[in-house]
Scaffold this motif. Structure first.
Motif, PDB file in Angstrom:
ATOM      1  N   ASN A 195      -7.651  22.197  14.467  1.00 31.70           N
ATOM      2  CA  ASN A 195      -7.381  21.373  15.721  1.00 31.70           C
ATOM      3  C   ASN A 195      -6.537  20.457  15.188  1.00 31.70           C
ATOM      4  O   ASN A 195      -5.619  19.865  16.011  1.00 31.70           O
ATOM      5  N   PHE A 196      -6.548  20.008  13.882  1.00 28.93           N
ATOM      6  CA  PHE A 196      -5.700  18.699  13.397  1.00 28.93           C
ATOM      7  C   PHE A 196      -5.068  18.799  12.342  1.00 28.93           C
ATOM      8  O   PHE A 196      -3.819  18.276  12.449  1.00 28.93           O
ATOM      9  N   ASN A 197      -5.239  19.449  11.289  1.00 33.76           N
ATOM     10  CA  ASN A 197      -4.324  19.806  10.322  1.00 33.76           C
ATOM     11  C   ASN A 197      -4.887  20.753   9.325  1.00 33.76           C
ATOM     12  O   ASN A 197      -6.255  21.299   9.534  1.00 33.76           O
ATOM     13  N   GLN A 256       0.133  19.761   6.002  1.00 31.00           N
ATOM     14  CA  GLN A 256       0.487  18.610   5.420  1.00 31.00           C
ATOM     15  C   GLN A 256       1.660  18.862   4.218  1.00 31.00           C
ATOM     16  O   GLN A 256       2.335  17.698   3.946  1.00 31.00           O
ATOM     17  N   ASP A 259      -2.750  23.961  18.754  1.00 31.99           N
ATOM     18  CA  ASP A 259      -3.406  23.034  18.237  1.00 31.99           C
ATOM     19  C   ASP A 259      -2.718  21.575  18.307  1.00 31.99           C
ATOM     20  O   ASP A 259      -1.632  21.610  18.704  1.00 31.99           O
ATOM     21  N   ARG A 299       0.501  18.023  14.051  1.00 33.50           N
ATOM     22  CA  ARG A 299       0.160  17.619  12.793  1.00 33.50           C
ATOM     23  C   ARG A 299       1.086  16.188  12.500  1.00 33.50           C
ATOM     24  O   ARG A 299       2.124  16.255  12.826  1.00 33.50           O
ATOM     25  N   GLN A 337      -1.714   6.954  10.663  1.00 31.14           N
ATOM     26  CA  GLN A 337      -3.295   7.368  11.252  1.00 31.14           C
ATOM     27  C   GLN A 337      -3.402   6.976  12.555  1.00 31.14           C
ATOM     28  O   GLN A 337      -2.762   5.982  13.130  1.00 31.14           O
ATOM     29  N   LEU A 397      -5.323  15.697   2.960  1.00 36.66           N
ATOM     30  CA  LEU A 397      -5.047  15.984   4.487  1.00 36.66           C
ATOM     31  C   LEU A 397      -5.091  14.506   5.138  1.00 36.66           C
ATOM     32  O   LEU A 397      -6.079  13.694   5.202  1.00 36.66           O
ATOM     33  N   ASN A 398      -4.091  14.478   5.963  1.00 36.12           N
ATOM     34  CA  ASN A 398      -4.076  13.287   6.860  1.00 36.12           C
ATOM     35  C   ASN A 398      -4.493  13.704   8.225  1.00 36.12           C
ATOM     36  O   ASN A 398      -3.928  14.223   9.076  1.00 36.12           O
ATOM     37  N   GLU A 399      -6.008  13.431   8.580  1.00 33.15           N
ATOM     38  CA  GLU A 399      -6.470  13.829   9.725  1.00 33.15           C
ATOM     39  C   GLU A 399      -6.758  12.478  10.509  1.00 33.15           C
ATOM     40  O   GLU A 399      -7.257  11.398  10.154  1.00 33.15           O
TER      41      GLU A 399
END
Length: 570
Positions: free
Chosen positions: A394-396, A401, A482, A485, A490, A555-557
């Motif tokens: 769903n996020f990354n 990345q 999704d 990204r 943040q 990962l930048n989540e």
């Protein structure tokens, strides 16, 4: 004679299939063959693949570790991942099935069981299943002509030729439309004429509302009249550039679908299936609201489900399935039609393990012919990776990345956005990153990169809009991708909140994003007409050549609220 490593792999898959075997190479090979020995049942048969995204060769593909379901979808298929998925379907960990259907211990499992998919291996399985199922129809759920370098460079011709060789009978579509309406019509008129039926009940002309494609096809199979109705992706002109299909309208068209179902039933169809590219959640809602469908063979959301979800409606029950992606699975639906109706069924979603299915020689030769003009360009090594590179979740993902990092570096941007696409193959640590692998992540017809001066208020609007697409409680307002990204900044997301209120705590370099402050934001894949820019693969290739080695990818989540008990998270 097989090698010791190959022998151990065969033993592993045989054990995973619950079969007995002896410690001899011949017996182990026989056990592996039995893995694909699916007895015929009934008298109506459908084979179904979807969302292969132009992957002709065997690949690695890691399933998601985050696939959050909310509301009626909470902790239900398809929103189960990892151990929750295995528990729901009664699968054992550390098996071939666990490798095929989940992300658990992916690197080790991938090295043990090998690559999945590949049209040559799929062709072997299709031929085997069709031989035991007279009249069986092979259905292609779409997202077939896009997703690879060769598909982009040949305008989908590579996949058209491969699907004709595979024996596809019927298809519907989504990413096919990003080749443009003229190209789609050209393929249907020339390549598919009298061979493949391209159906979509929900696509009309924008002027008079005339059907662009046939809504359905009627076939007789073993003395039974069957109908297959087509449902193209409803949100094509929104999720993708509308200027590529300027004269066509889409949509779910629920009431029209009911009319089509009634029509084919009136013409004698005793088994009716919808070949859908709606996405699983949309199909589940649709199945509850229309009557007369025996099954929905679905795609778009890339959910690999071992068993159908059975949905009750005013007309009875409808099976809802989804057959994964990347050529990784082949769905087999057998109906027993008696006394004018479906009395029973069997369904199996079969993983296509390239190590345990011989490559069909004719298909292998065709693939070699297709790829040979591009072989040198595809094989260029851009860098190597020490990390697992994947997209999906769903996020990354780590490959997402990498793209974000490349955009920020090459464009000198503070923030980067990359689309939440669900296609893109995976790479194991220690692998070369070739141009082909990069194109697997980026091969689209609108690949332009952008650099925009954007106020903080607009950044929030973008994130809120995408979050509502993903987490709207009404599936009819979800478009199946999704979350975008995000690189550089943040944020916090609360999927349970209402639209416009899900995103908070947007931070950049430890400071709050200010609504009226301007930030440099890089991105790619703009859907607006007239936007131009360097293709994203050129930007990322330049970054990779400079880096030479990709180390551990951080990962930048976002921080996610309200999902502590959600079984859509590992």
């Amino acid at each position: 004679m097989i090698s010791r490593r190959e022998f151990l792999q065969v033993l592993g898959i045989a054990a995973a299939g619950g079969m007995t075997f002896s410690h001899s190479a011949r017996a182990a090979q026989e056990s592996a063959a039995k893995f694909y020995d699916l007895p015929r049942f009934g008298n109506v048969h459908f084979l179904h693949f979807t969302d292969c995204h132009a992957q002709l060769q065997p690949i690695y593909f890691r399933e998601p570790s985050v696939n959050i379901g909310l509301g009626s979808a909470l902790n239900r298929p398809p929103h189960l991942v990892g151990e929750h998925f295995l528990s729901h379907y009664g699968m054992k960990p550390d098996t071939a099935q666990a490798y095929a259907f989940t992300c658990l211990d992916f690197e080790n499992a991938a090295r043990q069981y090998g690559k999945v998919g590949g049209f040559a291996h799929m062709a072997t399985l299709v031929k085997q299943l069709k031989a035991g199922r007279p009249g069986a129809l092979l259905l292609d759920g779409g997202d077939t002509w896009q997703g690879s370098a060769t598909a982009l460079w040949t305008k989908g011709q590579d996949m058209v030729d491969a699907c004709l060789a595979l024996g596809v009978d019927i298809m519907t579509a989504h990413w096919e439309f990003t080749l443009g309406s003229d190209r789609v019509e050209e393929i249907i008129a020339k390549d598919f004429k009298d061979k493949v039926e391209f159906i979509a009940q929900n696509v009309q002309t924008s002027d008079f509302g005339d059907p662009v494609f046939p809504s359905y096809t009627l076939r007789e199979m073993n003395g039974v009249q069957v109908a297959v109705i087509g449902q193209a992706f409803p949100y094509t002109p929104i999720a993708n550039p509308g200027y590529m299909v300027p004269d066509w309208t889409f949509g779910i068209q629920e009431s029209q679908l009911q009319s089509v179902i009634d029509e084919v039933r009136g013409k004698g169809a005793k088994a009716v299936v919808l070949l859908s590219h709606n996405g699983m959640d949309v199909d589940l809602k649709l199945a509850s609201r229309v009557r007369g469908l025996d099954a929905i063979l679905g795609g778009h959301t890339h959910d690999g489900l071992p068993a159908p979800v059975i949905v009750e409606n005013s007309g009875g029950k409808t099976l809802v399935t989804n057959a994964g992606s990347n050529g990784k699975f082949l769905g087999v639906l057998d109906f027993d039609v008696r006394d004018g109706k479906v009395s029973d069924f069997r369904y199996k979603l079969m993983p296509v393990f390239a190590n345990f299915l011989d490559a069909d020689p004719d298909m292998a030769a065709l693939i070699e012919k297709i790829r040979s003009p591009f072989a040198e360009k595809l094989a260029e090594t851009l860098a190597t990776t020490d990390d697992m590179l994947y997209r999906r979740g769903n996020f990354n993902g780590t490959f997402d990345q990498l793209i974000l990092d490349a955009l920020m570096t090459q464009k000198e941007a503070q923030i980067a956005f990359s689309p939440g696409f669900r296609w893109g193959t995976s790479l194991l640590p220690g692998s070369d990153i070739t141009m082909e692998h990069l194109m697997d992540q980026t091969a689209i017809t609108y690949p332009y990169t952008t650099l925009t001066d954007m106020p903080g208020s607009q950044i929030k609007v973008i994130l809120e809009d995408v979050a509502d697409n993903l987490f709207n409680p009404d599936p009819y307002y979800q478009q199946g991708g999704d979350m975008v990204r995000v690189g550089g900044m943040q944020y916090t997301i609360d999927p349970l909140k209402e639209a416009g209120q899900r995103i908070s705590d947007m931070m950049l370099d430890g400071k709050q994003i200010e609504a009226d402050k301007i930030y440099k934001v890089a991105g790619w894949a703009p859907v607006a007409e007239g936007v131009q820019g360097e293709p994203v693969w050129e930007v990322v290739a330049r970054y990779l050549r400079d880096k030479k080695t990709i180390a551990a990818t951080k990962l930048n989540e976002p921080r996610i609220k309200g999902v502590d008990e959600n079984q859509g998270m590992v």
